[in-house]
Write an enzyme that holds these catalytic residues in place. Structure first.
Site, PDB file in Angstrom:
ATOM      1  CG  ASP A  17      14.047 -50.218   8.476  1.00 46.71           C
ATOM      2  OD1 ASP A  17      15.131 -50.628   8.029  1.00 46.71           O
ATOM      3  OD2 ASP A  17      13.746 -50.246   9.684  1.00 46.71           O
ATOM      4  CG  ASP A  68      14.027 -44.205   6.540  1.00 45.97           C
ATOM      5  OD1 ASP A  68      14.475 -44.418   7.686  1.00 45.97           O
ATOM      6  OD2 ASP A  68      13.011 -44.764   6.085  1.00 45.97           O
TER       7      ASP A  68
END
Length: 272
Positions: A21, A19
């Protein structure tokens, strides 16, 4: 999803799915570009203030399903009418100034570790493809999977073609695994958000990174490792381009692979 290298269909290959952020970079990638978008006239002051508030909530408590849906609706409506080439130009011109200081050193080390061990690195994000792909390339990722907006006559319509979120992330990595021959049971995944439990559950080696409260509880129940990344540094300082001499030194590479494995082992031992 973009995939520039040709498929090799080698069985049993391994990938590490990251992922973006709050896992690899210290803030929302979309918010990080709000200032250059404002400077180029794509955003007005009201939109910047609204995005700042949404980012504050994101940093404070993470993003549950309802927050992600509100953010999706806000971003898609905000981007409606934007010129795609202008967005790509702004991102290309400001990428290093905007993103370089936000990359977690620990994430950069982990990415380097996976690459040394011969693993593909895939950045999987709900943010837009035009933002995610250049960041992933700068990180040295092999592939990206990101949300895609509908484009008509060179402009965003404000509608989504593909939302790389929740089960959408599973769809993206499953499709990539089928094409590239990844053994998902041997693959790795890293995320900070409980909304990524489907992605984490899809691989054999899931790890929660800077988890929100809900993901921390989920990780504890499932026995997943938990890592804390807290040191944003310059990307260029952490991921130098290897020289031809280094690439040719197979003996040194073998030693590096063992050291990299030790890095991962020590990181995974530092659970909270």
């Amino acid at each position: 999803m973009t995939a520039q290298p040709a498929a090799t269909s080698q069985p049993g290959r391994i990938a590490a799915f990251f992922d973006l952020d709050k896992t690899v970079i210290a803030r929302s990638s979309t918010f990080a570009f709000s200032r250059p978008f404002f400077d180029q006239g794509l955003l007005n002051r009201r939109a910047v203030l609204k995005s700042s508030y949404a980012h504050f909530l994101f940093l404070l408590s993470g993003a549950d399903h309802d927050q992600m849906e509100r953010m999706r609706a806000h971003l898609t409506s905000m981007c409606g009418g934007w010129n795609v080439e202008q967005v790509k130009t702004v991102v290309a011109e400001t990428l290093h100034d905007v993103v370089d200081p936000l990359v977690f050193a620990e994430a950069a080390d982990l990415i380097a570790d996976h690459k040394i061990r011969g693993h593909d690195v895939v950045v999987v994000s709900a943010s837009g493809q035009e933002l995610v792909a250049p960041i992933a390339e700068a990180l040295g990722a092999t592939y990206t999977a990101a949300s895609r907006m509908v484009v008509r006559n060179g402009k965003y319509t404000g509608d989504l073609e593909f939302y790389c979120y929740g089960e959408g992330k599973v769809e993206a990595i499953t499709e990539l695994a089928a094409r590239e021959g990844y053994d998902l049971d041997g693959c790795f995944a890293y995320s900070d958000s409980v909304t990524d439990v489907p992605m984490l559950s899809a691989v054999g080696h899931p790890t929660a990174v800077n988890p929100d409260r809900a993901l921390r509880r989920e990780a504890a129940e499932r026995g997943w490792p938990v890592l804390t990344f807290s040191n944003p540094v310059s990307l260029r300082a952490r991921l130098p381009t290897p020289s031809s001499t280094t690439l040719a030194a197979t003996g040194v590479a073998a030693i590096g692979a063992m050291l990299a494995g030790a890095v991962t082992y020590s990181l995974l031992r530092r659970r909270r």
